[in-house]
Design a protein around this motif. Structure first.
Motif, PDB file in Angstrom:
ATOM      1  N   SER A  28       0.826  -1.216   0.000  1.00 38.57           N
ATOM      2  CA  SER A  28       0.000   0.000   0.000  1.00 38.57           C
ATOM      3  C   SER A  28       0.858   1.262   0.000  1.00 38.57           C
ATOM      4  O   SER A  28       0.506   2.256  -0.637  1.00 38.57           O
ATOM      5  CB  SER A  28      -0.941  -0.005   1.201  1.00 38.57           C
ATOM      6  N   PHE A  29       1.985   1.216   0.695  1.00 29.09           N
ATOM      7  CA  PHE A  29       2.883   2.375   0.754  1.00 29.09           C
ATOM      8  C   PHE A  29       3.542   2.641  -0.601  1.00 29.09           C
ATOM      9  O   PHE A  29       3.595   3.772  -1.065  1.00 29.09           O
ATOM     10  CB  PHE A  29       3.958   2.167   1.828  1.00 29.09           C
ATOM     11  N   HIS A  30       4.027   1.591  -1.237  1.00 31.58           N
ATOM     12  CA  HIS A  30       4.758   1.759  -2.491  1.00 31.58           C
ATOM     13  C   HIS A  30       3.860   1.816  -3.728  1.00 31.58           C
ATOM     14  O   HIS A  30       4.307   2.265  -4.789  1.00 31.58           O
ATOM     15  CB  HIS A  30       5.798   0.650  -2.653  1.00 31.58           C
ATOM     16  N   LEU A  31       2.629   1.366  -3.592  1.00 35.89           N
ATOM     17  CA  LEU A  31       1.644   1.449  -4.685  1.00 35.89           C
ATOM     18  C   LEU A  31       0.368   2.128  -4.178  1.00 35.89           C
ATOM     19  O   LEU A  31      -0.707   1.517  -4.154  1.00 35.89           O
ATOM     20  CB  LEU A  31       1.313   0.059  -5.223  1.00 35.89           C
ATOM     21  N   PRO A  32       0.473   3.398  -3.755  1.00 30.20           N
ATOM     22  CA  PRO A  32      -0.699   4.056  -3.151  1.00 30.20           C
ATOM     23  C   PRO A  32      -1.886   4.200  -4.098  1.00 30.20           C
ATOM     24  O   PRO A  32      -3.035   4.283  -3.654  1.00 30.20           O
ATOM     25  CB  PRO A  32      -0.157   5.428  -2.733  1.00 30.20           C
ATOM     26  N   GLU A  33      -1.621   4.196  -5.391  1.00 29.18           N
ATOM     27  CA  GLU A  33      -2.701   4.337  -6.368  1.00 29.18           C
ATOM     28  C   GLU A  33      -3.403   3.015  -6.657  1.00 29.18           C
ATOM     29  O   GLU A  33      -4.434   2.986  -7.331  1.00 29.18           O
ATOM     30  CB  GLU A  33      -2.166   4.950  -7.669  1.00 29.18           C
ATOM     31  N   ALA A  34      -2.867   1.925  -6.169  1.00 24.74           N
ATOM     32  CA  ALA A  34      -3.460   0.605  -6.426  1.00 24.74           C
ATOM     33  C   ALA A  34      -4.686   0.375  -5.553  1.00 24.74           C
ATOM     34  O   ALA A  34      -4.736   0.800  -4.400  1.00 24.74           O
ATOM     35  CB  ALA A  34      -2.420  -0.487  -6.168  1.00 24.74           C
ATOM     36  N   GLU A  35      -5.658  -0.308  -6.122  1.00 30.67           N
ATOM     37  CA  GLU A  35      -6.867  -0.696  -5.395  1.00 30.67           C
ATOM     38  C   GLU A  35      -6.655  -2.098  -4.834  1.00 30.67           C
ATOM     39  O   GLU A  35      -6.229  -3.002  -5.551  1.00 30.67           O
ATOM     40  CB  GLU A  35      -8.067  -0.705  -6.349  1.00 30.67           C
ATOM     41  N   SER A  36      -6.934  -2.263  -3.551  1.00 25.77           N
ATOM     42  CA  SER A  36      -6.801  -3.589  -2.945  1.00 25.77           C
ATOM     43  C   SER A  36      -8.166  -4.167  -2.648  1.00 25.77           C
ATOM     44  O   SER A  36      -9.101  -3.438  -2.329  1.00 25.77           O
ATOM     45  CB  SER A  36      -5.976  -3.514  -1.656  1.00 25.77           C
ATOM     46  N   LYS A  37      -8.260  -5.490  -2.804  1.00 22.52           N
ATOM     47  CA  LYS A  37      -9.500  -6.187  -2.483  1.00 22.52           C
ATOM     48  C   LYS A  37      -9.205  -7.668  -2.347  1.00 22.52           C
ATOM     49  O   LYS A  37      -8.118  -8.140  -2.701  1.00 22.52           O
ATOM     50  CB  LYS A  37     -10.568  -5.935  -3.539  1.00 22.52           C
ATOM     51  N   ILE A  38     -10.168  -8.386  -1.839  1.00 19.87           N
ATOM     52  CA  ILE A  38     -10.061  -9.841  -1.787  1.00 19.87           C
ATOM     53  C   ILE A  38     -10.547 -10.361  -3.132  1.00 19.87           C
ATOM     54  O   ILE A  38     -11.660 -10.071  -3.560  1.00 19.87           O
ATOM     55  CB  ILE A  38     -10.894 -10.430  -0.621  1.00 19.87           C
ATOM     56  N   TRP A  39      -9.695 -11.113  -3.801  1.00 22.05           N
ATOM     57  CA  TRP A  39      -9.985 -11.637  -5.136  1.00 22.05           C
ATOM     58  C   TRP A  39      -9.614 -13.105  -5.133  1.00 22.05           C
ATOM     59  O   TRP A  39      -8.487 -13.459  -4.798  1.00 22.05           O
ATOM     60  CB  TRP A  39      -9.170 -10.845  -6.164  1.00 22.05           C
ATOM     61  N   HIS A  40     -10.547 -13.959  -5.462  1.00 27.42           N
ATOM     62  CA  HIS A  40     -10.345 -15.418  -5.389  1.00 27.42           C
ATOM     63  C   HIS A  40      -9.866 -15.813  -3.988  1.00 27.42           C
ATOM     64  O   HIS A  40      -8.945 -16.620  -3.836  1.00 27.42           O
ATOM     65  CB  HIS A  40      -9.370 -15.912  -6.460  1.00 27.42           C
ATOM     66  N   ALA A  41     -10.439 -15.175  -2.977  1.00 32.29           N
ATOM     67  CA  ALA A  41     -10.229 -15.466  -1.550  1.00 32.29           C
ATOM     68  C   ALA A  41      -8.898 -14.975  -0.986  1.00 32.29           C
ATOM     69  O   ALA A  41      -8.536 -15.333   0.130  1.00 32.29           O
ATOM     70  CB  ALA A  41     -10.403 -16.959  -1.264  1.00 32.29           C
ATOM     71  N   HIS A  42      -8.161 -14.129  -1.736  1.00 32.17           N
ATOM     72  CA  HIS A  42      -6.864 -13.643  -1.265  1.00 32.17           C
ATOM     73  C   HIS A  42      -6.705 -12.148  -1.545  1.00 32.17           C
ATOM     74  O   HIS A  42      -7.269 -11.640  -2.514  1.00 32.17           O
ATOM     75  CB  HIS A  42      -5.727 -14.396  -1.962  1.00 32.17           C
TER      76      HIS A  42
END
Length: 130
Positions: A28-42
């Motif tokens: 999250s620190f190095h890719l602040p523009e990335a969206e995070s979510k649980i995808w295929h349970a991970h």
């Protein structure tokens, strides 16, 4: 941190939780523009809906996977299959995580991307985006 990612991390054993939290914080620190979510349970991080990096609990440990990691040409990242461009590393302790390596890999993950977002539309054929 994304609440679903935090819930995934919190569901792990104490040592695995440390690894997951450290990875999530660094990603999250190095890719602040990335969206995070649980995808295929991970937990997975996406740039413009394209999966970039994620981790999962497996028998050998926590697998940190870069979808385009094969193209990074990094000796420490293992290329397990031949069909796609993914590469990964396993961790069994938070002490094993080299923050300099992780930062470099995350920078490469942003700069080197294969188009997984449209892989179904292209019937399994990957094209390089960057």
């Amino acid at each position: 941190m994304n609440l679903d990612v935090q819930a995934y991390n919190n569901s792990q054993s104490a040592e695995v939780q440390l690894i997951c939290n450290l990875l999530a914080e660094q990603i999250s620190f190095h890719l602040p523009e990335a969206e995070s979510k649980i995808w295929h349970a991970h937990p997975v991080w996406f740039l413009e809906d394209n999966p970039i990096v994620g981790y999962s609990k497996q028998k050998p440990g926590i697998r940190l996977m870069f979808w385009s990691g094969k193209s990074f040409e990094e000796d420490k990242l293992n290329v397990l299959g031949g069909k796609f461009e993914d590469a990964s590393i396993f961790y069994n302790s938070a002490d094993e995580i080299n923050s300099t390596d992780l930062k470099n890999w995350l920078q490469k993950a942003k700069a080197i991307q294969w188009d997984y977002k449209n892989i179904v539309k292209r019937k399994g054929v990957l094209e390089r985006l960057k």
